[in-house]
Design an enzyme around this catalytic site. Structure first.
Site, PDB file in Angstrom:
ATOM      1  N   LYS A  63       0.829  -1.212   0.000  1.00  0.00           N
ATOM      2  CA  LYS A  63       0.000   0.000   0.000  1.00  0.00           C
ATOM      3  C   LYS A  63       0.864   1.264   0.000  1.00  0.00           C
ATOM      4  O   LYS A  63       0.491   2.285  -0.533  1.00  0.00           O
ATOM      5  CB  LYS A  63      -0.900   0.022   1.231  1.00  0.00           C
ATOM      6  CG  LYS A  63      -2.071  -0.924   1.111  1.00  0.00           C
ATOM      7  CD  LYS A  63      -3.303  -0.373   1.859  1.00  0.00           C
ATOM      8  CE  LYS A  63      -4.514  -1.243   1.618  1.00  0.00           C
ATOM      9  NZ  LYS A  63      -4.710  -2.265   2.648  1.00  0.00           N
ATOM     10  N   ARG A  64       2.017   1.156   0.634  1.00  0.00           N
ATOM     11  CA  ARG A  64       2.897   2.327   0.730  1.00  0.00           C
ATOM     12  C   ARG A  64       3.404   2.796  -0.634  1.00  0.00           C
ATOM     13  O   ARG A  64       3.856   3.903  -0.782  1.00  0.00           O
ATOM     14  CB  ARG A  64       4.080   2.025   1.670  1.00  0.00           C
ATOM     15  CG  ARG A  64       3.867   2.616   3.051  1.00  0.00           C
ATOM     16  CD  ARG A  64       4.845   2.044   4.043  1.00  0.00           C
ATOM     17  NE  ARG A  64       4.427   0.699   4.430  1.00  0.00           N
ATOM     18  CZ  ARG A  64       5.221  -0.362   4.453  1.00  0.00           C
ATOM     19  NH1 ARG A  64       6.471  -0.258   4.107  1.00  0.00           N
ATOM     20  NH2 ARG A  64       4.763  -1.530   4.830  1.00  0.00           N
TER      21      ARG A  64
END
Ligand code: GLU
Length: 483
Positions: A252-253
Site C-alpha cells: 500500500k505504501r
C-alpha cells in the site's frame, strides 16, 4: 486428455489487489492456452473480515480486465459441510486430533522457545492425549481446535512448473497445524484456509494451482492434506512476487494496490492486463510488448514464467497505456475522458459541446500517457478566463507583445470566421506588419490565450477557444495585465 482446470481464489477482505489480479491473468492465460477452464472461488470463511462489497469489487475488477471465468463464483461459506466431512475423515483415521491448549499455554510455549533461541512452533503436546485427559479438559470448559499431524521427519517435494524441484522438511512447517477453530458447542468450528483450499481444489477438480510464491509453505502443508485425503496432487506453479522500485514486495505504501486505483489513475483495462502479463512472464519473442490477453494466451507457457521477483515499472506501464491511448479514435477517447473531466468539476454540456469536446480530445491525444493526464492539460478550455502564471506575465511584459496582441484583436474583429487557415493568416499578417519573428507572435498568443508558456497545439487551442468565444476576452485580459 484431461481438461486443464485452474482457479483464482481471492479472499473478499479487500478490493481486488494487483497481486491477485496478476495471478488471475496467469491463470486465465494458462486456461485459455490449454483450452481449459478458469474458475472463480471466493474464499470467505473469515467472516469477521469478509464483506459482500469486496466480492462485488473483485468480480467487477476481473470483468473490467477481461478475465471472464467459466465456473463460479463458488463461495466457501456455502460449502462448510464439505470441510466438516473432510475433517471428520481425518479425525476418524487418526490423522487429525483435538488440541485443547489455551492461548496462554501456546503463548508461554512460544516465549520459552524464543528464549532458547528456537523458532516458535507448536510442540505437538496434545497429539497423544488419553481419553481421560480429553474428558478432563472438556469438563474444564476448554474448547478444542483440530490439528492435522505433520511429522517432523517428513520430506515434501514437488516439481514446480515455475521453480523446478522444491523441497520442504516437515520440521519446517511449524508443528501439527490447526485445520479448524474451536466450535461454539462441541462440534467442529470454522475450517481454516489450508484445509478448505484442498477440499475445494479436490472437489472442483483443479489440476493446476497457479498462485503467488508467498504460498509455497502452504503448498507443502496442502500436499500432506492431499495425501491424507487420498487425492491426486495437482501441478503447482508459484509465480514471482511483484516488487516495488526498491525491490521490496509491492505494498500500500507504494501508492496503489487495488485495480480500482489503477482505473482511477487513467489506465485502460487492455493496457493494464497487457502490463500484468509481462510482470513475470516473457513471451517467446521477448521484444514483443504490446498484445491483448487473447494474443498472449496463444503463446502462454508456465515454463516462461520467471522465478525472480517482477519489478513494477511505472514508466513501462505508462508507455504501454499510451500505445493503446494513441490508437483510440477521438469519438471513443472523448467518452473515456468525459468522466475524468466531470470528476474534476469542469462544466460540460454533453449535448451541445459534443463535437467541440471531440476536437479537444483529438488535440491532446498524442500527449496522453494516462486518461487522467487529460484533466490538467485541458483545464484552460473549461472556463472563460485563466490564471496567468508568473512566467506568462513576465513574458507578456516584453517588448512588442502588447502590439502583437492588439494586432490579433483587430484582425479578429475584422475576420468573419476563424478556421485554421484564417488563424495562420492572422499570425502571418501580424508578424509582417510588426516586423517581428513568428516565434514571438506564437509565444505571445500562447501566453495571452492560455496563461502559460507551454501546452498543446497552439492554433488548434486558439480555434477551440474561439469556438467558445473566449479568445478575444482572454487577449484583452492579457493586455490589461501588461500595463
Ligand atoms: N485466498 C487465498 C489468497 O487470496 C488463495 C490462495 C490460493 O490460491 O490458494 O491468497
Amino acid at each position: 486428455m484431461t481438461t486443464v482446470r485452474v482457479r483464482i481464489a481471492p479472499s473478499p477482505t479487500g478490493n481486488l489487489h494487483i497481486g491477485t489480479a496478476r495471478t488471475a491473468v496467469f491463470n486465465w492465460l494458462y486456461a485459455r492456452h490449454q483450452n481449459g477452464k478458469f474458475i472463480l472461488r471466493i474464499e470467505d470463511t473469515d467472516k469477521a473480515r469478509s464483506r459482500p462489497e469486496y466480492t462485488e469489487n473483485i468480480k467487477s475488477g476481473l470483468e473490467w480486465l477481461g478475465l471472464n471465468w467459466d465456473e463460479g463464483p463458488f463461495f466457501q461459506t456455502q460449502r462448510l459441510d464439505k470441510y466438516q466431512a473432510a475433517i471428520q475423515t481425518l479425525l476418524d483415521q487418526d490423522l487429525a486430533y483435538l488440541c485443547y491448549c489455551t492461548t496462554e499455554e501456546l503463548d508461554q510455549m512460544r516465549s520459552e522457545q524464543k528464549a532458547n533461541g528456537l523458532a516458535p512452533r507448536y510442540d505437538n503436546r496434545h497429539r497423544n492425549l488419553t481419553e481421560q485427559e480429553k474428558a478432563d479438559f472438556a469438563a474444564a470448559g476448554r474448547k478444542p481446535v483440530i490439528r492435522f499431524k505433520i511429522d517432523d521427519d517428513r520430506e515434501i517435494s514437488w516439481q514446480d512448473a515455475v521453480r523446478g524441484r522444491v523441497l520442504w522438511k516437515g520440521s519446517d512447517l511449524g508443528g501439527d497445524m490447526v485445520i479448524a477453530r474451536a466450535g461454539e458447542s462441541d462440534g467442529i468450528g470454522q475450517p481454516l484456509y489450508n484445509l478448505a483450499v484442498v477440499v475445494d481444489d479436490m472437489d472442483m477438480e483443479i489440476n493446476h494451482v497457479i498462485r503467488g510464491e508467498d504460498h509455497i509453505a502452504n503448498t507443502a502443508k496442502q500436499i500432506l492434506l492431499y495425501e491424507a485425503l487420498g487425492a491426486d496432487i495437482p501441478v503447482f506453479a508459484h509465480t514471482p512476487l511483484i516488487l516495488n522500485e526498491e525491490g521490496k514486495k509491492l505494498s500500500k505504501r507504494d501508492g496503489v494496490t487495488s485495480i480500482d486505483d489503477f482505473r482511477k489513475m487513467g489506465f485502460l483495462p487492455v493496457a493494464l492486463a497487457n502490463y500484468m502479463a509481462l510482470l513475470g512472464w516473457t513471451p517467446p519473442d521477448s521484444t514483443e510488448e504490446i498484445f491483448t490477453l487473447e494474443q498472449a494466451a496463444e503463446k502462454f507457457e508456465l515454463e516462461r514464467v520467471n522465478k525472480a521477483g517482477a519489478k513494477f515499472d511505472w514508466a513501462k506501464l505508462d508507455w504501454i497505456n499510451s500505445q493503446y491511448l494513441h490508437q483510440i479514435p477521438a469519438g471513443e477517447l472523448v467518452e473515456l475522458l468525459i468522466p475524468y473531466w466531470q470528476d474534476a468539476g469542469y462544466s460540460i454540456d454533453l449535448e451541445g459541446d459534443r463535437s467541440w469536446l471531440e476536437s479537444l480530445a483529438a488535440m491532446i491525444a498524442p500527449s496522453l500517457n494516462r486518461l487522467s493526464d487529460g484533466v490538467s492539460e485541458t483545464k484552460m478550455f473549461f472556463a472563460e478566463s485563466v490564471a496567468y502564471t508568473d512566467e506568462a506575465i513576465a513574458f507578456l511584459k516584453q517588448e512588442n507583445v502588447s502590439d502583437i496582441l492588439s494586432g490579433v484583436i483587430t484582425a479578429l474583429d475584422e475576420a468573419e470566421t476563424l478556421g485554421a487557415d484564417e488563424a495562420k493568416a492572422i499570425i502571418k499578417q501580424v508578424t509582417k506588419g510588426l516586423k517581428v519573428k513568428k516565434g514571438l507572435v506564437m509565444r505571445s498568443l500562447r501566453a495571452g490565450l492560455t496563461g502559460e508558456m507551454h501546452g498543446p497545439d497552439l492554433t488548434q487551442s486558439w480555434l477551440l477557444l474561439h469556438q467558445k468565444g473566449w479568445d478575444k476576452l482572454r487577449l484583452e485580459k492579457a493586455l490589461s495585465l501588461i500595463d
